[in-house]
Design an enzyme around this catalytic site. Structure first.
Site, short mmCIF file in Angstrom:
data_model
loop_
_atom_site.label_atom_id
_atom_site.label_comp_id
_atom_site.label_asym_id
_atom_site.label_seq_id
_atom_site.Cartn_x
_atom_site.Cartn_y
_atom_site.Cartn_z
N ASN A 1 -4.18 -6.58 75.79
CA ASN A 1 -2.93 -6.91 76.48
C ASN A 1 -3.26 -8.01 77.49
OD1 ASN A 1 -0.64 -7.07 78.01
ND2 ASN A 1 -0.76 -4.98 78.84
N LYS B 1 -1.33 -9.59 79.37
CA LYS B 1 -0.41 -9.60 80.53
C LYS B 1 0.06 -11.04 80.80
CE LYS B 1 -2.46 -5.35 82.09
NZ LYS B 1 -2.76 -4.43 83.16
N HIS C 1 5.12 -0.37 79.13
CA HIS C 1 3.93 -0.50 79.96
C HIS C 1 4.29 -0.13 81.41
CE1 HIS C 1 0.53 -2.15 82.12
NE2 HIS C 1 -0.14 -2.12 80.97
N GLY D 1 -6.59 -1.58 86.06
CA GLY D 1 -7.05 -2.66 86.93
C GLY D 1 -7.81 -2.20 88.16
P1 13P Z 1 -7.09 -3.04 82.61
O1 13P Z 1 -7.93 -2.94 81.36
O2 13P Z 1 -7.18 -4.37 83.27
O3 13P Z 1 -7.32 -1.87 83.53
O4 13P Z 1 -5.55 -2.93 82.13
C1 13P Z 1 -5.17 -1.90 81.30
C2 13P Z 1 -3.80 -2.15 80.80
O5 13P Z 1 -2.84 -2.09 81.55
C3 13P Z 1 -3.64 -2.51 79.39
O6 13P Z 1 -2.30 -2.46 79.02
#
Ligand code: 13P
Length: 255
Positions: free
Chosen positions: A10, A12, A99, A177
């Protein structure tokens, strides 16, 4: 493992169209040998879907493509939205829905997630439905009840043929995160409960076919411990998916 693992990145709100095309080319060199055993998917922002899709097609990459959101109508006066048809046109296989960042910042609810899940299936794609509890819910020891309700809400009214293709990502909010994760056994307990919920709704074949991903601070260093768990069928990776080398190491851990 009878279910083929899925490792999905992902991205983002990272990577322009050009940066995304380069990332996926760098990734392919590192993961192409694993395709038979592990499905690899990338989920760029809308603006990079076309360039990434074109690289996948022209270079004949064995990689699946996903979007990070969608609206549930096919077309209409919905300024700023993107429809399932438009994503199919870009050869998307998956759409991430619900999400926690969308639930927290953009008003996504179980009801809108449900509408999106239906629209995604109707268009011939597969939703990656995200569920997960906050720290407060975890501390109140209500994780499994909370996640079960999210799963029920998201899947209301889905037919069982569709349910057999479903992907659910279990992402505890406090692990996203942050570098913090549940123990692999703890994550597996929630994933097992998700599978049982799907089984109760749609029957055993759907529970057996269901791929449940773990997400939240998955890194090359910890991926293998999650993949070793029986009810975890892969990962939804955020930060570590933005770098070809670390993402490829996570893919290799799923072998
Ligand atoms: P991280 O791997 O950066 O913790 O994010 C996870 C996430 O939200 C994947 O959709």
């Amino acid at each position: 493992m009878e279910r083929r693992p899925l490792v999905a990145g992902n991205w983002k709100m990272y990577k322009t169209a050009g940066e995304g095309a380069i990332l996926v080319q760098n990734l392919e060199e590192r993961v192409s040998a694993y395709w038979a055993e592990v499905e690899v998917a990338v989920c760029p922002p809308f603006t990079a879907l076309k360039s990434v899709s074109t690289v996948i097609e022209l270079d004949r990459l064995e990689m699946s493509l996903g979007a990070q959101n969608v609206y549930w109508e096919d077309e209409g006066a919905f300024t700023g939205e993107v429809s399932p048809r438009m994503l199919v046109d870009l050869r998307c296989d998956y759409v991430i829905v619900g999400h926690s960042e969308r639930r927290e910042y953009f008003g996504e609810t179980d009801e809108t997630v449900n509408k999106k899940v239906k629209a995604i299936f109707a268009a011939g794609m597969v939703p990656i439905v995200c569920v997960g509890e906050s720290l407060a819910t975890r501390e109140a020891e209500e994780t499994e009840t909370f996640v079960r309700e999210q799963v029920r809400g998201a899947l209301q009214g889905i037919d069982s043929d569709h349910a057999q293709r479903l992907v659910i990502a279990y992402e505890p909010l406090w692990a996203i995160g942050t570098g913090r994760t549940p123990t692999p056994e703890g994550a597996n307990d929630v994933c097992r409960s998700i599978r049982a919920t799907v089984g109760a709704m749609f029957g055993p074949p759907s529970a057996i076919a269901l791929r449940v991903l773990y997400g939240g601070s998955v890194k090359p260093e910890n991926a293998r411990t999650f993949f070793a768990e029986p009810d975890i069928d892969g990962a939804l990776v955020g930060g570590a998916a933005l770098d070809a080398e670390s993402f490829a190491e996570i893919v290799a851990a799923a072998l």
